[in-house]
Enzyme design. Structure first.
Site, PDB file in Angstrom:
ATOM      1  N   ARG A 568      12.110  -4.965 -37.125  1.00  0.00           N
ATOM      2  CA  ARG A 568      12.523  -4.577 -38.346  1.00  0.00           C
ATOM      3  C   ARG A 568      11.757  -3.346 -38.955  1.00  0.00           C
ATOM      4  O   ARG A 568      10.620  -3.221 -38.658  1.00  0.00           O
ATOM      5  CB  ARG A 568      12.584  -5.871 -39.574  1.00  0.00           C
ATOM      6  CG  ARG A 568      13.575  -6.562 -39.457  1.00  0.00           C
ATOM      7  CD  ARG A 568      15.071  -6.183 -39.296  1.00  0.00           C
ATOM      8  NE  ARG A 568      15.281  -5.767 -40.390  1.00  0.00           N
ATOM      9  CZ  ARG A 568      16.105  -6.337 -41.605  1.00  0.00           C
ATOM     10  NH1 ARG A 568      16.536  -7.611 -40.924  1.00  0.00           N
ATOM     11  NH2 ARG A 568      16.332  -6.156 -42.651  1.00  0.00           N
ATOM     12  N   LYS A 573       4.640  -3.106 -40.674  1.00  0.00           N
ATOM     13  CA  LYS A 573       4.672  -2.822 -39.353  1.00  0.00           C
ATOM     14  C   LYS A 573       4.433  -1.510 -38.789  1.00  0.00           C
ATOM     15  O   LYS A 573       4.206  -1.074 -37.646  1.00  0.00           O
ATOM     16  CB  LYS A 573       5.994  -3.094 -38.697  1.00  0.00           C
ATOM     17  CG  LYS A 573       6.610  -4.572 -38.987  1.00  0.00           C
ATOM     18  CD  LYS A 573       7.785  -5.034 -38.622  1.00  0.00           C
ATOM     19  CE  LYS A 573       8.450  -6.389 -38.781  1.00  0.00           C
ATOM     20  NZ  LYS A 573       7.954  -7.195 -37.672  1.00  0.00           N
ATOM     21  N   THR A 675       6.811 -11.527 -32.074  1.00  0.00           N
ATOM     22  CA  THR A 675       7.755 -12.197 -30.802  1.00  0.00           C
ATOM     23  C   THR A 675       8.229 -11.045 -30.095  1.00  0.00           C
ATOM     24  O   THR A 675       8.060 -11.241 -28.794  1.00  0.00           O
ATOM     25  CB  THR A 675       8.585 -13.236 -31.184  1.00  0.00           C
ATOM     26  OG1 THR A 675       9.593 -12.724 -31.924  1.00  0.00           O
ATOM     27  CG2 THR A 675       7.910 -14.534 -31.686  1.00  0.00           C
TER      28      THR A 675
HETATM   29  C1  LIG Z   1      12.284 -10.546 -30.918  1.00  0.00           C
HETATM   30  C2  LIG Z   1      13.261  -9.767 -32.054  1.00  0.00           C
HETATM   31  C3  LIG Z   1      12.675  -9.620 -33.147  1.00  0.00           C
HETATM   32  C4  LIG Z   1      11.247  -9.773 -33.417  1.00  0.00           C
HETATM   33  O1  LIG Z   1      10.353  -8.689 -33.396  1.00  0.00           O
HETATM   34  P1  LIG Z   1       8.794  -8.424 -33.899  1.00  0.00           P
HETATM   35  O2  LIG Z   1       8.451  -7.373 -33.069  1.00  0.00           O
HETATM   36  O3  LIG Z   1       8.381  -9.579 -33.612  1.00  0.00           O
HETATM   37  O4  LIG Z   1       9.058  -8.258 -35.244  1.00  0.00           O
HETATM   38  C5  LIG Z   1      13.435  -8.959 -34.077  1.00  0.00           C
HETATM   39  N1  LIG Z   1      14.793  -8.577 -33.797  1.00  0.00           N
HETATM   40  C6  LIG Z   1      15.266  -8.900 -32.582  1.00  0.00           C
HETATM   41  C7  LIG Z   1      16.694  -8.382 -32.335  1.00  0.00           C
HETATM   42  C8  LIG Z   1      14.539  -9.389 -31.467  1.00  0.00           C
HETATM   43  O5  LIG Z   1      14.978  -9.553 -30.580  1.00  0.00           O
END
Ligand SMILES: *Cc1c(COP(=O)(O)O)cnc(C)c1O
Length: 833
Positions: A568, A573, A675
């Site tokens: 996002r 971030k 994640t």
């Molecule tokens: C894994 C995932 C996220 C989480 O990403 P982060 O880098 O941890 O914020 C968000 N959106 C999608 C579609 C994902 O697959």
């Protein structure tokens, strides 16, 4: 929809006892033809790929169905303890590939389709993502369900069946444009409507207290406007183990009474139109990630989820056990995914007291031994507070219960810290003021026996900061459960070539025992293995190149380092820091400083909340910088920048398999876990990152030699506040000064004067909460180390293999085992036994 029971007919039990469906190519081919011709009624003249996909989906669904019923029966018959994962978001993505993988029928299907002249890869692409979530929190819920089914744990997901999921993102003239995501338009084979299990949820009205004959007070919630909750069940297959768990999603629908009242007044069309009001509740997902906007429809969604789900569980309890709730808490557990469903604490009290006649003490004992709460963020703007006024209007009975919980809780606090008025005000579930509010996180903590954060640092910061008062009162409630990802979707399915290479080397048990990837460690320096690894990664990169071209029209050469940040768009971030680095690289090219250059493509993707203006401005800046960089002939062969539109789960499946460098560059102390970082690592990318969230644990696993670390620590970030002087940092740094000058003289907005003033102002502000300028120098230096490492192929490949080898800790199988051992305490049940 109300379902008539059979009265005279006596269905034979043989109806339910069909022979198992075959899993061989010929069985699948025959079933495919049957569904295409009979279920869907198409013939050879039908060229639409949609029907081919749907027929295949039905073939796979049939094979889930029998296992699904067996699993349900095994849980019922064992009278086992069950857990319920309550979440406003499940970011499932596509289901077909995952179901085939977990059933172990991908090969037979490929073969069957081949003889029908069809290509699996093409059909897989027809399915729309189930985008019922914003980002990490919703995707975590989806990975958790996969691991629960794989570990054969009796866990059911409860969520909402939004008609419109996460919006689709387009870019027009560099700006984000949102388009509604009507994901159900072409039907959905991965759900089963269960109208026979419909429930009622109340809203509005008033409470009415009367004295019982025995002197007890009886409260009734009356004159309510009820809405129906219709369940839709989604099958969640475990990995090759016969278990299919259930995700139950609620859709709102109007009751028929609505019509009747007005019908008698002669307003039939108006009455029917009023149905819309009710159906609105589950119409659309709120597209805010890590922030709340306090809209009343959102509160109604939250209560709708909590009430329908709890009623559903209580109904099943009463069907099987009657109205004895004495061991309810030993047999049921609700895990609250953030504060979104935390009204469940008050709702369970209401159901047990008002509907089942329990006394407060007994109801509270059950509730507070049944609820467990997971916190997902430290950002203050994400902490949900609902105006008391909204509760009065929509949930008056729940407000009374919250006041009573609060009175008893504050009594407990006062006993522990007599006369500490400040503490009482700080800890109260009600924030006083001009507009009094209910603090939902505090309701969740008070009502739960477990409170967890999602990475070690995050859990530590919770107990030291945000929830410190509560930690002092109940230290034993607090614990950590570091997030993870499911290796089925995020390696076995999305990256079949790397999976095969790994399985050839160490066998295939890593799919359910991810720590076995450590067995790759000795191979990391093996030249033969490195070469195979390189070939696979190269093919994945080609797949990503094609995907980027198709989505954005930009072509990237395969020899470039793929430097990727997808997540996002949010200030914390720091996509802005990434962009400043690209401007710096561009500036270096323009001044001829290109000795020992590593060609690099910087790829950024992600959605901004539609109301988050500065985040949308950052997307525009990325696109403008990309246009300047990509259209300058001097950058040829050296640098490219791309904004990849419409980031989503199915995009990430391709992206993480083909990336070299994973950008995890949040301001330390702000990213709860992350994640995306784990998906990249598992697929062999190296991380450039701060000491934030799970990055710290990734670094711990893989070691500093294979990770590009930079930036202030969370502690240093906290110390910097109050005397942060970005102007001084900029003046002292020649590179950063040049970058700021390019921005300020409008180099990236020649015909859009002033467009980026707010972004520039944010970087230069002493109040910049994200300390972008503070980390610039150390980020640039880490990027240099990454570029240098990339040019040393054997070294890079070794690090890449070691990243995969060390990622075992980040399986949700590990996370879920910890939830189970330390919070849920469920016994695995195998439907076969
Ligand atoms: C894994 C995932 C996220 C989480 O990403 P982060 O880098 O941890 O914020 C968000 N959106 C999608 C579609 C994902 O697959």
């Amino acid at each position: 929809m109300p379902v008539q029971p059979l009265v005279k007919s006596k269905p034979s039990s043989a109806v339910a006892e069909l022979p198992s469906l075959g899993l061989e190519a010929e069985d699948i081919q025959a079933d495919y033809k049957r569904h295409f011709n009979y279920t869907l009624g198409r013939d050879r003249s039908c060229q639409s790929a949609h029907y081919a996909y749907t027929a295949l989906g039905l073939v796979v669904r049939d094979r889930l169905m029998e296992r699904w019923k067996n699993t349900r029966r095994a849980y019922e018959e064992s009278h086992c303890k069950q857990a319920y994962y309550l979440s406003m978001e499940f970011l499932l993505g596509r289901a077909l590939g995952n179901a085939m993988l977990n059933l172990g029928i991908t090969d037979s299907i490929t073969e069957a389709l081949h003889s029908l002249g069809l290509h699996l890869e093409e059909l897989v692409e027809i399915e729309s993502d189930a985008g019922l979530g914003n980002g990490g929190l919703g995707r975590l819920a989806a990975c958790f369900l996969d691991s629960c089914a794989t570990l054969q744990l009796p866990v059911m997901g409860y969520g909402l069946r939004y008609e419109y999921g996460m919006f689709r993102q387009h870019v027009e003239n560099g700006f984000q444009v949102e388009e509604p995501d009507h994901w159900l338009r072409n039907g959905n084979v991965w759900e089963l409507e269960r109208p026979e299990l419909v429930l009622r949820v109340r809203f509005g009205g008033r409470t009415d207290t009367t004295a019982h004959d025995d002197g007890r007070l009886k409260v009734r919630w009356v004159d309510t406007h009820d809405i129906l909750a219709v369940p839709y069940d989604v099958p969640i297959p475990g990995y090759r183990n016969g278990t299919i768990n259930t995700l139950r999603l609620w859709k709102s629908a109007a009751t028929d009474e609505f019509d009747l009242e007005e019908f008698n007044a002669g307003d039939y069309p108006e009455a029917v139109a009023a149905k819309n009001m009710a159906e609105q509740i589950t119409l659309v997902l709120y597209p805010n990630d890590a922030s709340e906007n306090g809209k009343e429809l959102r509160l109604r969604q939250q209560y709708f989820l909590a009430s329908a789900s709890l009623q559903d569980v209580l109904r099943r309890w009463i069907w099987t056990r009657g109205r004895d709730f004495s061991d309810f808490a030993d047999k049921n557990c609700f895990q609250l995914n953030d504060t979104h469903p935390s009204i469940a604490v008050a709702e369970l009290m209401r159901l047990l007291m008002d509907e089942q006649g329990l006394e407060w003490a007994e109801a509270w004992d059950i509730t507070s031994r049944t609820m467990a709460y997971t916190n997902h963020t430290l950002l203050p703007e994400a902490l949900e507070k609902w105006p008391v006024r909204l509760f009065e209007q929509w949930l008056p009975r729940l407000l009374e219960i919250i006041y009573e919980i609060n009175a008893r809780f504050l009594g407990e606090v006062d006993k522990r810290w007599p006369g500490d008025m400040d503490r009482l005000a700080r800890m109260s579930l009600i924030e006083e003021g001009h507009e009094p509010q209910v603090r939902m996180a505090y309701l969740a903590i008070v009502g739960s026996y477990s409170v967890n954060g999602v990475a070690e640092l995050h859990s530590k910061l919770l107990s030291e900061g945000l929830f410190r008062d509560f930690y002092e009162l109940w230290p034993y409630k607090f614990n950590n459960k570091t997030n993870g990802i499911t290796p089925r979707r995020w390696l076995a399915w999305n990256n079949p070539d790397l999976s095969d290479l790994i399985s050839e080397a160490i066998g295939d048990r890593w799919v359910t025992e991810l720590n076995r990837l450590h067995e790759l460690t000795p191979l990391a320096s093996d030249a033969r293995f490195q070469q195979c690894w390189d070939e696979v990664r190269h093919a994945n990169k080609q797949r990503l190149i094609d995907f980027i071209f198709q989505e954005s029209g930009v072509e990237i050469p395969a020899n470039f380092m793929f430097d990727v940040q997808v997540k996002r768009i949010h200030e914390y971030k720091r996509q802005l820091l990434n962009t400043l680095h690209v401007i710096h690289l561009y500036d270096r090219i323009k001044r001829g400083d290109i000795e020992n250059w590593t060609p690099r493509a910087v790829i950024i993707g992600g959605k901004a909340a539609p109301g988050y203006l500065i985040a949308k401005k950052i997307i525009k800046l990325i696109n403008n910088v990309a246009r300047v960089v990509n259209s300058d002939p001097d950058t040829e062969g050296l640098l490219k920048m791309v904004f990849l539109p419409n980031y989503r789960v199915s995009a990430m499946e391709v992206i993480c398999a083909g990336s070299d460098l994973s950008e995890q560059i949040s301001t330390a102390g702000k990213e709860a876990s992350g994640t995306g970082n784990m998906k990249f690592m598992l697929n062999g990318a190296l991380t450039i990152g701060t000491l934030d969230g799970a990055n710290i644990e990734i670094l711990e696993e893989v070691g500093e030699e294979h990770f590009f670390l930079f930036g202030l620590t969370a502690e240093e970030v906290a110390q910097t506040r109050g005397h942060y002087d970005p102007q001084a940092i900029i003046s002292a740094d020649e590179d950063l000064s040049r970058v700021m000058r390019l921005l300020e003289k409008g180099h990236f907005n020649r015909f859009e004067p002033g467009l980026f003033d707010d972004v520039i102002g944010a970087i230069k502000s002493p109040h910049d909460p994200w300390l972008t300028a503070a980390d610039f120098r150390s980020y640039v230096e880490a990027q240099k180390r990454a570029a240098e490492a990339y040019r040393d192929r054997p070294r890079w490949l070794r690090s890449s293999i070691l990243n995969t080898a060390c990622s075992g800790r980040f399986s949700t199988d590990r996370t879920i085992s910890q939830y189970n051992d330390e919070i849920w305490r469920l016994t695995p049940i195998s439907p076969g036994s």
